[in-house]
Design a protein around this motif. Structure first.
Motif, PDB file in Angstrom:
ATOM      1  N   GLY A   1      11.383  -8.916   6.629  1.00 29.43           N
ATOM      2  CA  GLY A   1      10.204  -8.877   5.748  1.00 29.43           C
ATOM      3  C   GLY A   1       9.302 -10.065   6.020  1.00 29.43           C
ATOM      4  N   GLY A   2       8.836 -10.654   4.940  1.00 30.59           N
ATOM      5  CA  GLY A   2       7.863 -11.735   5.054  1.00 30.59           C
ATOM      6  C   GLY A   2       8.385 -12.938   5.826  1.00 30.59           C
ATOM      7  N   MET A   3       9.693 -13.204   5.719  1.00 31.50           N
ATOM      8  CA  MET A   3      10.250 -14.366   6.433  1.00 31.50           C
ATOM      9  C   MET A   3      10.098 -14.198   7.941  1.00 31.50           C
ATOM     10  SD  MET A   3      14.139 -15.739   6.203  1.00 31.50           S
ATOM     11  CE  MET A   3      14.912 -15.866   7.807  1.00 31.50           C
TER      12      MET A   3
ATOM     13  N   GLY B   1       6.212  -2.221   1.652  1.00 29.49           N
ATOM     14  CA  GLY B   1       7.284  -3.220   1.631  1.00 29.49           C
ATOM     15  C   GLY B   1       8.654  -2.596   1.697  1.00 29.49           C
ATOM     16  N   ARG B   2       9.648  -3.477   1.645  1.00 28.91           N
ATOM     17  CA  ARG B   2      11.033  -3.010   1.715  1.00 28.91           C
ATOM     18  C   ARG B   2      11.368  -2.270   0.428  1.00 28.91           C
ATOM     19  NH1 ARG B   2      14.333  -7.946   2.600  1.00 28.91           N
ATOM     20  NH2 ARG B   2      12.631  -9.136   1.704  1.00 28.91           N
ATOM     21  N   ILE B   3      12.018  -1.120   0.574  1.00 29.27           N
ATOM     22  CA  ILE B   3      12.257  -0.287  -0.600  1.00 29.27           C
ATOM     23  C   ILE B   3      13.596  -0.665  -1.232  1.00 29.27           C
ATOM     24  CG2 ILE B   3      12.518   2.103  -1.382  1.00 29.27           C
ATOM     25  CD1 ILE B   3      10.449   2.807   0.759  1.00 29.27           C
TER      26      ILE B   3
ATOM     27  N   LEU C   1      14.287  -4.631  -6.431  1.00 27.54           N
ATOM     28  CA  LEU C   1      13.523  -5.860  -6.669  1.00 27.54           C
ATOM     29  C   LEU C   1      12.019  -5.654  -6.479  1.00 27.54           C
ATOM     30  CD1 LEU C   1      13.794  -9.101  -6.960  1.00 27.54           C
ATOM     31  CD2 LEU C   1      13.511  -9.082  -4.484  1.00 27.54           C
ATOM     32  N   LYS C   2      11.652  -4.796  -5.541  1.00 29.56           N
ATOM     33  CA  LYS C   2      10.231  -4.579  -5.228  1.00 29.56           C
ATOM     34  C   LYS C   2       9.600  -3.536  -6.158  1.00 29.56           C
ATOM     35  CE  LYS C   2       9.872  -7.027  -1.357  1.00 29.56           C
ATOM     36  NZ  LYS C   2       8.857  -8.048  -1.135  1.00 29.56           N
ATOM     37  N   ALA C   3      10.443  -2.806  -6.883  1.00 31.04           N
ATOM     38  CA  ALA C   3      10.018  -1.879  -7.935  1.00 31.04           C
ATOM     39  C   ALA C   3       8.991  -0.817  -7.520  1.00 31.04           C
ATOM     40  CB  ALA C   3       9.509  -2.676  -9.130  1.00 31.04           C
TER      41      ALA C   3
ATOM     42  N   PRO D   1       7.253   5.637   7.322  1.00 29.24           N
ATOM     43  CA  PRO D   1       8.212   4.597   7.741  1.00 29.24           C
ATOM     44  C   PRO D   1       7.467   3.273   7.955  1.00 29.24           C
ATOM     45  CG  PRO D   1       7.715   6.077   9.560  1.00 29.24           C
ATOM     46  CD  PRO D   1       7.026   6.645   8.354  1.00 29.24           C
ATOM     47  N   PRO D   2       8.200   2.172   8.150  1.00 26.98           N
ATOM     48  CA  PRO D   2       7.517   0.874   8.357  1.00 26.98           C
ATOM     49  C   PRO D   2       6.445   0.969   9.433  1.00 26.98           C
ATOM     50  CG  PRO D   2       9.883   0.590   8.282  1.00 26.98           C
ATOM     51  CD  PRO D   2       9.652   2.055   8.248  1.00 26.98           C
ATOM     52  N   GLN D   3       5.319   0.369   9.171  1.00 29.53           N
ATOM     53  CA  GLN D   3       4.192   0.414  10.097  1.00 29.53           C
ATOM     54  C   GLN D   3       3.967  -0.972  10.697  1.00 29.53           C
ATOM     55  OE1 GLN D   3       2.331   3.503  10.589  1.00 29.53           O
ATOM     56  NE2 GLN D   3       4.235   4.138   9.580  1.00 29.53           N
ATOM     57  N   ALA D   4       3.435  -0.982  11.909  1.00 27.79           N
ATOM     58  CA  ALA D   4       3.195  -2.276  12.579  1.00 27.79           C
ATOM     59  C   ALA D   4       1.714  -2.398  12.921  1.00 27.79           C
ATOM     60  CB  ALA D   4       4.034  -2.364  13.854  1.00 27.79           C
TER      61      ALA D   4
ATOM     62  N   GLY E   1       4.550 -13.064  -1.523  1.00 29.40           N
ATOM     63  CA  GLY E   1       3.983 -11.712  -1.528  1.00 29.40           C
ATOM     64  C   GLY E   1       2.906 -11.566  -0.470  1.00 29.40           C
ATOM     65  N   LEU E   2       3.323 -11.610   0.811  1.00 29.86           N
ATOM     66  CA  LEU E   2       2.360 -11.520   1.921  1.00 29.86           C
ATOM     67  C   LEU E   2       1.579 -10.213   1.883  1.00 29.86           C
ATOM     68  CD1 LEU E   2       4.321 -12.930   4.999  1.00 29.86           C
ATOM     69  CD2 LEU E   2       2.620 -14.069   3.572  1.00 29.86           C
ATOM     70  N   VAL E   3       2.246  -9.131   1.439  1.00 28.73           N
ATOM     71  CA  VAL E   3       1.577  -7.834   1.399  1.00 28.73           C
ATOM     72  C   VAL E   3       0.308  -7.919   0.538  1.00 28.73           C
ATOM     73  CG1 VAL E   3       1.831  -5.561   0.295  1.00 28.73           C
ATOM     74  CG2 VAL E   3       3.518  -6.329   1.970  1.00 28.73           C
ATOM     75  N   ALA E   4       0.402  -8.636  -0.573  1.00 27.05           N
ATOM     76  CA  ALA E   4      -0.766  -8.756  -1.456  1.00 27.05           C
ATOM     77  C   ALA E   4      -1.928  -9.420  -0.715  1.00 27.05           C
ATOM     78  CB  ALA E   4      -0.395  -9.552  -2.699  1.00 27.05           C
ATOM     79  N   LEU E   5      -1.605 -10.438   0.067  1.00 27.80           N
ATOM     80  CA  LEU E   5      -2.654 -11.174   0.790  1.00 27.80           C
ATOM     81  C   LEU E   5      -3.260 -10.309   1.907  1.00 27.80           C
ATOM     82  CD1 LEU E   5      -3.553 -13.973   0.181  1.00 27.80           C
ATOM     83  CD2 LEU E   5      -1.999 -14.850   1.914  1.00 27.80           C
ATOM     84  N   GLU E   6      -2.401  -9.598   2.613  1.00 29.44           N
ATOM     85  CA  GLU E   6      -2.869  -8.752   3.728  1.00 29.44           C
ATOM     86  C   GLU E   6      -3.790  -7.647   3.196  1.00 29.44           C
ATOM     87  OE1 GLU E   6       0.920  -7.565   5.280  1.00 29.44           O
ATOM     88  OE2 GLU E   6       1.347  -9.540   6.113  1.00 29.44           O
ATOM     89  N   ALA E   7      -3.402  -7.040   2.070  1.00 32.79           N
ATOM     90  CA  ALA E   7      -4.232  -5.975   1.487  1.00 32.79           C
ATOM     91  C   ALA E   7      -5.612  -6.523   1.120  1.00 32.79           C
ATOM     92  CB  ALA E   7      -3.543  -5.398   0.254  1.00 32.79           C
TER      93      ALA E   7
END
Ligand code: UDP
Length: 429
Positions: A33-35, A239-241, A244-246, A298-301, A325-331
């Motif tokens: 994930g983000g790490m 994100g990872r399903i 925790l990610k809800a 599925p996961p996208q790159a 929460g990198l996804v929030a920043l990328e969006a």
């Protein structure tokens, strides 16, 4: 820049420890994930600054070479420790001795003083760093990424509590690290209040976002490329399903939305305790009668991931906790407002009512109310989209790397002075 022209006090070679997941893995599923993104982006930039980076990670496949080049100046070293496949993260502590043995063996084959600094990521790596730091006489800079005590305070339904072994392991790493890198002031507080980290050893360094990849683009073109309907309202989860990610919060909210044609787009793969029930989201959508309005990818790159953010009217980040929460920043960098839970690092990653909206709690009705309001008001979404792009521009991996270099320099200076004092003490004795 070659390492010879590095400014004084900076490390020439860094051993980066990433035991449980490789920077070569695709993020968005399993343990990646983000790490992983963090290590890749920072390592590339440190190498550009003239520092040689070697990332040590566990071998997870028989076909992996002992070493692979991630980018110029960045080498990934695969260390054999336990079976290649089928080893759960919870079972990794039993392999730390083997992993540490592999890392120390590689260093021992080098001229003395090869590495100047250890950078460890996640507590498992911190444990390896603790021993290596003593053997090599170099400082350890640790980034936790997530903390068990914090996670256990905000457990999602169906999620497993983090075991005491991890809690104690983290406490040991906090005690042994020369510097602790926190993503946000909130995480710094958690390290100080819950783990008793000395204030002067905690450094806040905000993560970044790749502003070249994640930038605004044409929504309709993005939808066409992904095969999504051009006119429906789309709320994306990326994100990872795992509980925790809800992502379930988005599905439940979808069932309560006023717009009967709105779609939830769920992008990512199962992870953690989500692996126990990989079909649970589909079952939930079925039981709520919205299965035909949930699309899974599925996961996208790379550019396709940027297209996902662009294609969405809103991105939902309903996590029970996020260290950032990198996804929030990328969006946001792609010009899509984010509706996020008001927890952990998301409070920093999203500016409430400026770049998105923060929601208290995880009640589907509350989430549906916020989503309904924004989906019905294109003008408000446009305002937030502008705010989102502006906010994302405050973050960049270049800034992150520059701040980390300061932290490394401080850690090296302090470590050197302490060793000199120790040596002087020994001489007097
Ligand atoms: N990600 C990805 N493809 C996907 C889903 C996620 O590359 O399909 C990446 C995403 O770009 C982000 C990272 O995974 O950089 C997730 O980081 P975040 O901080 O949001 O969550 P974490 O995984 O660290 O809990």
């Amino acid at each position: 820049m070659s390492s010879r022209s590095l400014p004084q006090g900076l490390p020439r070679r860094i051993a980066t420890l990433s035991v449980h997941t490789s920077p070569l893995h695709q993020p968005g599923t399993g343990d990646a994930g983000g790490m992983n993104v963090y290590i890749v982006e920072v390592s590339k930039r440190l190498a550009k600054a003239g520092i040689e980076i070697e990332v040590f990670t566990r071998t997870t496949g028989g076909d992996l070479p002992p070493r692979a080049e991630l980018a110029p100046g960045v080498t990934v070293r695969h260390i054999s420790a336990g079976p290649y496949e089928g080893l759960a993260k919870e079972d990794l502590p039993a392999q730390l001795c083997a992993f540490t043995h592999g890392v120390l063996g590689i260093e021992a084959a080098r001229p003395p003083g090869h590495y100047d600094l250890l950078a460890s990521h996640y507590w498992l790596s911190g444990q390896v760093g603790w021993l290596a730091k003593d053997r090599w006489g170099v400082p350890l800079v640790h980034t936790a990424h997530t903390l068990a005590k914090v996670k256990n305070l905000q457990l999602a339904e169906g999620d497993r509590a983090e075991p005491m072994g991890r809690v104690v392991g983290e406490e040991q790493v906090v005690e042994q690290s020369d510097r602790l890198v926190a993503n946000t002031p909130t995480e710094a507080r958690e390290l100080i209040d819950l783990y008793h980290a000395p204030l002067e050893r905690v450094a806040v360094v905000a993560p970044g976002v790749d502003l070249e990849r994640f930038r605004p683009g044409d929504r309709l073109a993005a939808r066409a490329r992904l095969g999504l309907p051009p006119h429906a309202k789309i709320v994306a989860f990326v994100g990872r399903i795992q509980p925790l990610k809800a992502p379930d919060v988005l599905i439940r909210a979808l069932a309560e939305l006023r717009d009967p044609d709105a779609i939830a787009l769920v992008v990512g793969g199962p992870s953690g305790s989500g692996l126990d029930r990989p079909t649970s989201l589909i079952e939930l959508a079925d039981s709520l009668g919205v299965r035909d309005r949930v699309r899974f990818l599925p996961p996208q790159a790379g550019d396709r991931l940027a297209d996902v953010y662009r294609a969405a009217d809103l991105v939902a980040v309903p996590s029970h906790n996020e260290s950032f929460g990198l996804v929030a920043l990328e969006a946001q960098a792609c010009g899509t407002p984010v509706v996020a839970a008001a927890v952990g690092g998301l409070v920093t990653a999203v500016r409430d009512e400026v770049s998105g909206v923060l929601v208290d709690g995880h009640a589907a009705a509350d989430w549906a109310r916020v989503l309904d309001r924004l989906l019905a008001e294109p003008g408000r979404r446009d305002e937030l989209a502008l705010g989102a792009v502006k906010h994302a521009y405050d973050f960049s991996w270049d800034h992150t790397t520059a701040r980390l270099l300061d932290v490394y320099r401080e850690a090296m200076t302090e470590h050197r002075s302490r060793r000199q004092l120790e040596l002087a003490g020994c001489a007097r004795w």
